[in-house]
Design a protein around this motif. Sequence first.
Motif, PDB file in Angstrom:
ATOM      1  N   CYS A   1       0.816  -1.139  -0.210  1.00 62.80           N
ATOM      2  CA  CYS A   1       0.138  -0.008  -0.006  1.00 62.80           C
ATOM      3  C   CYS A   1       0.985   1.344  -0.062  1.00 62.80           C
ATOM      4  CB  CYS A   1      -0.820   0.051   1.114  1.00 62.80           C
ATOM      5  SG  CYS A   1      -2.123  -1.191   1.193  1.00 62.80           S
ATOM      6  N   GLN A   2       0.167   2.226  -0.695  1.00 60.33           N
ATOM      7  CA  GLN A   2       1.322   3.541  -0.742  1.00 60.33           C
ATOM      8  C   GLN A   2       0.199   4.818  -0.464  1.00 60.33           C
ATOM      9  OE1 GLN A   2       3.779   4.108  -4.015  1.00 60.33           O
ATOM     10  NE2 GLN A   2       4.225   1.508  -4.084  1.00 60.33           N
ATOM     11  N   PRO A   3       0.593   5.715   0.498  1.00 66.80           N
ATOM     12  CA  PRO A   3      -0.310   6.777   0.830  1.00 66.80           C
ATOM     13  C   PRO A   3      -0.809   7.542  -0.391  1.00 66.80           C
ATOM     14  CG  PRO A   3       1.675   6.766   2.165  1.00 66.80           C
ATOM     15  CD  PRO A   3       1.984   5.680   1.038  1.00 66.80           C
ATOM     16  N   HIS A   4       0.148   7.762  -1.693  1.00 64.39           N
ATOM     17  CA  HIS A   4      -0.389   8.353  -2.901  1.00 64.39           C
ATOM     18  C   HIS A   4      -1.465   7.719  -3.377  1.00 64.39           C
ATOM     19  CE1 HIS A   4       2.465   6.087  -5.030  1.00 64.39           C
ATOM     20  NE2 HIS A   4       1.757   6.070  -6.085  1.00 64.39           N
ATOM     21  N   PHE A   5      -1.767   6.542  -3.459  1.00 64.17           N
ATOM     22  CA  PHE A   5      -2.865   5.867  -3.934  1.00 64.17           C
ATOM     23  C   PHE A   5      -4.317   6.287  -3.139  1.00 64.17           C
ATOM     24  CE2 PHE A   5       0.366   2.691  -5.607  1.00 64.17           C
ATOM     25  CZ  PHE A   5       0.164   3.102  -7.140  1.00 64.17           C
ATOM     26  N   THR A   6      -3.949   6.527  -1.802  1.00 54.77           N
ATOM     27  CA  THR A   6      -5.349   6.820  -0.963  1.00 54.77           C
ATOM     28  C   THR A   6      -5.319   8.406  -1.580  1.00 54.77           C
ATOM     29  OG1 THR A   6      -4.299   5.508   1.007  1.00 54.77           O
ATOM     30  CG2 THR A   6      -5.942   7.369   1.417  1.00 54.77           C
ATOM     31  N   THR A   7      -4.559   9.213  -1.588  1.00 54.58           N
ATOM     32  CA  THR A   7      -4.873  10.554  -2.085  1.00 54.58           C
ATOM     33  C   THR A   7      -5.531  10.424  -3.535  1.00 54.58           C
ATOM     34  OG1 THR A   7      -2.895  10.928  -1.119  1.00 54.58           O
ATOM     35  CG2 THR A   7      -3.990  12.989  -2.268  1.00 54.58           C
ATOM     36  N   ASN A   8      -4.736   9.608  -4.352  1.00 48.99           N
ATOM     37  CA  ASN A   8      -5.448   9.586  -5.693  1.00 48.99           C
ATOM     38  C   ASN A   8      -6.842   9.034  -5.605  1.00 48.99           C
ATOM     39  OD1 ASN A   8      -3.424  10.069  -7.029  1.00 48.99           O
ATOM     40  ND2 ASN A   8      -2.668   8.075  -7.056  1.00 48.99           N
ATOM     41  N   ALA A   9      -7.154   7.892  -4.838  1.00 50.76           N
ATOM     42  CA  ALA A   9      -8.524   7.539  -4.616  1.00 50.76           C
ATOM     43  C   ALA A   9      -9.789   8.456  -4.170  1.00 50.76           C
ATOM     44  CB  ALA A   9      -8.672   6.123  -3.534  1.00 50.76           C
ATOM     45  N   ILE A  10      -9.239   9.272  -3.313  1.00 51.54           N
ATOM     46  CA  ILE A  10      -9.977  10.399  -2.710  1.00 51.54           C
ATOM     47  C   ILE A  10     -10.319  11.189  -3.951  1.00 51.54           C
ATOM     48  CG2 ILE A  10     -10.291  12.131  -1.135  1.00 51.54           C
ATOM     49  CD1 ILE A  10      -9.025  10.499   0.996  1.00 51.54           C
ATOM     50  N   GLU A  11      -9.497  11.650  -4.773  1.00 48.29           N
ATOM     51  CA  GLU A  11      -9.256  12.867  -5.879  1.00 48.29           C
ATOM     52  C   GLU A  11     -10.357  12.310  -6.670  1.00 48.29           C
ATOM     53  OE1 GLU A  11      -5.337  14.457  -5.932  1.00 48.29           O
ATOM     54  OE2 GLU A  11      -5.922  13.542  -7.989  1.00 48.29           O
ATOM     55  N   ASP A  12     -10.462  10.703  -7.092  1.00 51.24           N
ATOM     56  CA  ASP A  12     -10.954  10.244  -8.123  1.00 51.24           C
ATOM     57  C   ASP A  12     -12.352   9.930  -7.954  1.00 51.24           C
ATOM     58  OD1 ASP A  12      -8.721   9.745  -9.661  1.00 51.24           O
ATOM     59  OD2 ASP A  12      -8.598   7.448  -9.235  1.00 51.24           O
ATOM     60  N   LEU A  13     -12.747   9.801  -6.648  1.00 49.45           N
ATOM     61  CA  LEU A  13     -14.125   9.614  -6.280  1.00 49.45           C
ATOM     62  C   LEU A  13     -14.881  10.936  -6.138  1.00 49.45           C
ATOM     63  CD1 LEU A  13     -13.405   6.862  -3.107  1.00 49.45           C
ATOM     64  CD2 LEU A  13     -14.618   6.475  -5.208  1.00 49.45           C
ATOM     65  N   LYS A  14     -14.073  11.781  -5.734  1.00 46.34           N
ATOM     66  CA  LYS A  14     -14.775  13.207  -5.525  1.00 46.34           C
ATOM     67  C   LYS A  14     -14.906  13.568  -7.029  1.00 46.34           C
ATOM     68  CE  LYS A  14     -13.248  15.003  -1.052  1.00 46.34           C
ATOM     69  NZ  LYS A  14     -12.436  15.516  -0.525  1.00 46.34           N
ATOM     70  N   TRP A  15     -14.006  13.410  -7.954  1.00 41.66           N
ATOM     71  CA  TRP A  15     -14.172  13.913  -9.383  1.00 41.66           C
ATOM     72  C   TRP A  15     -15.536  13.106  -9.873  1.00 41.66           C
ATOM     73  CZ3 TRP A  15     -13.631  11.057 -14.183  1.00 41.66           C
ATOM     74  CH2 TRP A  15     -13.822  11.986 -15.423  1.00 41.66           C
ATOM     75  N   LEU A  16     -15.807  11.783  -9.625  1.00 41.75           N
ATOM     76  CA  LEU A  16     -16.900  10.905 -10.059  1.00 41.75           C
ATOM     77  C   LEU A  16     -18.222  11.403  -9.409  1.00 41.75           C
ATOM     78  CD1 LEU A  16     -15.137   7.495 -10.140  1.00 41.75           C
ATOM     79  CD2 LEU A  16     -15.916   8.594 -12.208  1.00 41.75           C
ATOM     80  N   GLY A  17     -17.921  12.063  -8.419  1.00 36.64           N
ATOM     81  CA  GLY A  17     -19.334  12.630  -7.624  1.00 36.64           C
ATOM     82  C   GLY A  17     -19.636  11.469  -6.702  1.00 36.64           C
TER      83      GLY A  17
END
Length: 283
Positions: free
Chosen positions: A48-64
């Motif tokens: 696991c890598q912290p930047h994938f958590t940041t990416n996931a949060i960003e992607d989910l928000k962008w997806l609505g």
Amino acid sequence: MYRGRIAPTPTGLLHLGHARTFALAAQQARAANGTLILRIEDLDAARCQPHFTTNAIEDLKWLGINWQEGPDIGGPHAPYLQSQRLPWFNEAWKKLHASGQIYPCDKSRQDVERALVAPHAEDDAEPIFPPSLRPALSTGRNATAPGKTNWRFRVPDGETISFIDQIEGPQSFTAGKDFGDLLIWRKDGMPSYEMAVVADDHAMGITHVVRGADLLKSTARQILLYRAFKWEIPQWSHAPLVNDASGQRLSKRAAGLSIQELRHKGLTPAEILTAPIDTLISK
Ligand code: GLU
């Protein structure tokens, strides 16, 4: 009161399959006027890598896809990163230990392979743990903490575990045949996926679990853990896995369709969440 969750493992970028399952979880929570929780399942420190958590949060928000409790907004069940919840998992280990159904296991994967009569099916990554390798019943009874050893849950051989999935319908798996004694604690000091997910779904008051159909068999294992804990079992909805037109699983494709990639190609959230898969692949 409906409480659902989305629980990505930050070992890579979110792909289309995740997005569609998480969108379904969000839609169900919204339809029920319930709460959706974002929980990050980052127990495997090596992968696991912290930047994938940041990416996931960003992607989910962008997806609505919206959640009401989670690592970025807090909530009554914080922390929402499993790597920060070890005190709770140790407590849960004690409860499971008190049920008398777990034992310390020093067998390696090679021991397991060697003891098997027939090779295990290729599509099942985990060979079935042979009962002949179980230690005497009393082994580990006096332990007060998991320590640096693997622990397994002794499954009731031959018992069929049945449940009704809200999407896939009635399901049955037989302990000892479809799966064997499951790992609940790892010698690196971390709970296994099955243990952590059950402990957290309970702690967070989850009433409805929406996740991918690849976890159907895990649900049977988890039901055994719920019983041992004497905790109420949630409702299950396993979303069909996303395949391309040739039937290949998207997560297995060399060029997995990550949300970031699709976004950079100019696709909209609505297209990503609803367009036929092959129109997205050909873009
Ligand atoms: N963290 C798991 C995964 O990403 C999902 C666990 C679950 O929904 O129970 O595959």
